[in-house]
Scaffold this motif. Structure first.
Motif, PDB file in Angstrom:
ATOM      1  N   VAL A  76      26.290  -7.952  93.333  1.00 45.33           N
ATOM      2  CA  VAL A  76      25.950  -8.749  92.156  1.00 45.33           C
ATOM      3  C   VAL A  76      24.869  -8.009  91.386  1.00 45.33           C
ATOM      4  N   GLU A  77      25.085  -7.877  90.082  1.00 49.49           N
ATOM      5  CA  GLU A  77      24.120  -7.217  89.201  1.00 49.49           C
ATOM      6  C   GLU A  77      23.720  -8.197  88.119  1.00 49.49           C
ATOM      7  N   ILE A  78      22.407  -8.346  87.942  1.00 47.71           N
ATOM      8  CA  ILE A  78      21.897  -9.237  86.904  1.00 47.71           C
ATOM      9  C   ILE A  78      20.896  -8.446  86.061  1.00 47.71           C
ATOM     10  N   PRO A  79      21.272  -8.116  84.829  1.00 50.21           N
ATOM     11  CA  PRO A  79      20.374  -7.371  83.960  1.00 50.21           C
ATOM     12  C   PRO A  79      19.384  -8.294  83.248  1.00 50.21           C
ATOM     13  N   HIS A  80      18.297  -7.709  82.784  1.00 44.94           N
ATOM     14  CA  HIS A  80      17.340  -8.426  81.944  1.00 44.94           C
ATOM     15  C   HIS A  80      16.646  -7.402  81.048  1.00 44.94           C
ATOM     16  N   SER A  81      15.918  -7.874  80.063  1.00 43.90           N
ATOM     17  CA  SER A  81      15.279  -6.948  79.121  1.00 43.90           C
ATOM     18  C   SER A  81      14.133  -6.207  79.800  1.00 43.90           C
ATOM     19  N   GLU A  82      13.635  -5.201  79.132  1.00 46.35           N
ATOM     20  CA  GLU A  82      12.594  -4.368  79.744  1.00 46.35           C
ATOM     21  C   GLU A  82      11.186  -4.926  79.611  1.00 46.35           C
ATOM     22  N   LYS A  83      11.054  -6.108  79.043  1.00 48.55           N
ATOM     23  CA  LYS A  83       9.727  -6.720  78.970  1.00 48.55           C
ATOM     24  C   LYS A  83       9.304  -7.183  80.369  1.00 48.55           C
ATOM     25  N   VAL A  84       8.060  -6.907  80.722  1.00 48.29           N
ATOM     26  CA  VAL A  84       7.541  -7.322  82.028  1.00 48.29           C
ATOM     27  C   VAL A  84       7.690  -8.825  82.202  1.00 48.29           C
ATOM     28  N   SER A  85       7.506  -9.562  81.121  1.00 43.11           N
ATOM     29  CA  SER A  85       7.631 -11.023  81.215  1.00 43.11           C
ATOM     30  C   SER A  85       9.050 -11.439  81.611  1.00 43.11           C
ATOM     31  N   ASP A  86      10.056 -10.683  81.182  1.00 41.87           N
ATOM     32  CA  ASP A  86      11.431 -10.998  81.572  1.00 41.87           C
ATOM     33  C   ASP A  86      11.674 -10.692  83.049  1.00 41.87           C
ATOM     34  N   CYS A  87      11.093  -9.606  83.548  1.00 43.18           N
ATOM     35  CA  CYS A  87      11.190  -9.299  84.976  1.00 43.18           C
ATOM     36  C   CYS A  87      10.626 -10.468  85.785  1.00 43.18           C
ATOM     37  N   MET A  88       9.452 -10.917  85.401  1.00 38.48           N
ATOM     38  CA  MET A  88       8.800 -12.003  86.120  1.00 38.48           C
ATOM     39  C   MET A  88       9.597 -13.300  85.979  1.00 38.48           C
ATOM     40  N   HIS A  89      10.185 -13.500  84.797  1.00 34.95           N
ATOM     41  CA  HIS A  89      10.977 -14.702  84.564  1.00 34.95           C
ATOM     42  C   HIS A  89      12.181 -14.760  85.507  1.00 34.95           C
ATOM     43  N   VAL A  90      12.901 -13.650  85.648  1.00 36.43           N
ATOM     44  CA  VAL A  90      14.071 -13.616  86.533  1.00 36.43           C
ATOM     45  C   VAL A  90      13.643 -13.899  87.970  1.00 36.43           C
ATOM     46  N   ILE A  91      12.561 -13.275  88.405  1.00 36.57           N
ATOM     47  CA  ILE A  91      12.055 -13.518  89.759  1.00 36.57           C
ATOM     48  C   ILE A  91      11.715 -14.999  89.938  1.00 36.57           C
ATOM     49  N   ASN A  92      11.007 -15.562  88.973  1.00 33.50           N
ATOM     50  CA  ASN A  92      10.608 -16.973  89.068  1.00 33.50           C
ATOM     51  C   ASN A  92      11.791 -17.927  89.039  1.00 33.50           C
ATOM     52  N   VAL A  93      12.825 -17.603  88.256  1.00 31.91           N
ATOM     53  CA  VAL A  93      14.016 -18.452  88.215  1.00 31.91           C
ATOM     54  C   VAL A  93      14.651 -18.498  89.601  1.00 31.91           C
ATOM     55  N   PHE A  94      14.768 -17.337  90.244  1.00 33.98           N
ATOM     56  CA  PHE A  94      15.350 -17.312  91.592  1.00 33.98           C
ATOM     57  C   PHE A  94      14.458 -18.039  92.593  1.00 33.98           C
ATOM     58  N   LEU A  95      13.154 -17.814  92.520  1.00 32.64           N
ATOM     59  CA  LEU A  95      12.247 -18.472  93.456  1.00 32.64           C
ATOM     60  C   LEU A  95      12.257 -19.989  93.287  1.00 32.64           C
ATOM     61  N   SER A  96      12.226 -20.436  92.047  1.00 32.18           N
ATOM     62  CA  SER A  96      12.173 -21.880  91.801  1.00 32.18           C
ATOM     63  C   SER A  96      13.508 -22.563  92.080  1.00 32.18           C
ATOM     64  N   SER A  97      14.590 -21.798  92.086  1.00 31.04           N
ATOM     65  CA  SER A  97      15.897 -22.393  92.363  1.00 31.04           C
ATOM     66  C   SER A  97      16.105 -22.611  93.861  1.00 31.04           C
ATOM     67  N   GLY A  98      15.240 -22.014  94.663  1.00 27.39           N
ATOM     68  CA  GLY A  98      15.392 -22.136  96.112  1.00 27.39           C
ATOM     69  C   GLY A  98      16.447 -21.197  96.664  1.00 27.39           C
ATOM     70  N   SER A  99      16.950 -20.295  95.828  1.00 30.28           N
ATOM     71  CA  SER A  99      17.993 -19.373  96.267  1.00 30.28           C
ATOM     72  C   SER A  99      17.443 -18.415  97.314  1.00 30.28           C
ATOM     73  N   HIS A 100      18.145 -18.314  98.434  1.00 33.93           N
ATOM     74  CA  HIS A 100      17.753 -17.383  99.495  1.00 33.93           C
ATOM     75  C   HIS A 100      18.096 -15.935  99.130  1.00 33.93           C
ATOM     76  N   ILE A 101      18.873 -15.755  98.088  1.00 32.72           N
ATOM     77  CA  ILE A 101      19.325 -14.421  97.677  1.00 32.72           C
ATOM     78  C   ILE A 101      18.158 -13.533  97.260  1.00 32.72           C
ATOM     79  N   ILE A 102      17.097 -14.121  96.734  1.00 36.40           N
ATOM     80  CA  ILE A 102      15.965 -13.323  96.248  1.00 36.40           C
ATOM     81  C   ILE A 102      15.418 -12.407  97.347  1.00 36.40           C
ATOM     82  N   SER A 103      15.517 -12.829  98.599  1.00 32.58           N
ATOM     83  CA  SER A 103      15.013 -11.990  99.690  1.00 32.58           C
ATOM     84  C   SER A 103      15.900 -10.780  99.930  1.00 32.58           C
ATOM     85  N   GLN A 104      17.122 -10.797  99.402  1.00 33.09           N
ATOM     86  CA  GLN A 104      18.053  -9.675  99.553  1.00 33.09           C
ATOM     87  C   GLN A 104      18.102  -8.793  98.300  1.00 33.09           C
TER      88      GLN A 104
END
Length: 89
Positions: A6-34
């Motif tokens: 699975v590939e999920i792209p995002h923009s090169e803004k640091v805030s977007d990197c953090m946003h993607v991480i936070n979306v996964f963390l807040s969703s409770g998805s265990h995938i973030i650890s992989q």
């Protein structure tokens, strides 16, 4: 059980990197650890390889906000015998 990349792209803004991480963390998805990230090397994508029953199950593991940009690829391996079969066709 099939394995999927699975590939999920995002923009090169640091805030977007953090946003993607936070979306996964807040969703409770265990995938973030992989997850593997290319951001530090300028490739603003997240990847993970995981076993799922089917593509629908993969999609359900991705937070809804990330689903439209996700690319899902079923992976397989070829044996020497498989390659030889295609060479004779």
């Amino acid at each position: 059980m099939p394995k999927y990349l699975v590939e999920i792209p995002h923009s090169e803004k640091v805030s977007d990197c953090m946003h993607v991480i936070n979306v996964f963390l807040s969703s409770g998805s265990h995938i973030i650890s992989q997850a593997h990230w290319g951001c530090k090397d300028g490739v603003h994508k997240m990847w993970f390889i995981y076993d799922f029953d089917n593509k629908e199950q993969v999609m359900q593991s991705i937070p809804p906000l990330m689903r439209p940009s996700a690319q899902i690829v079923e992976l397989n391996k070829f044996r020497v015998e498989d390659v030889a079969q295609y060479a004779t066709e």
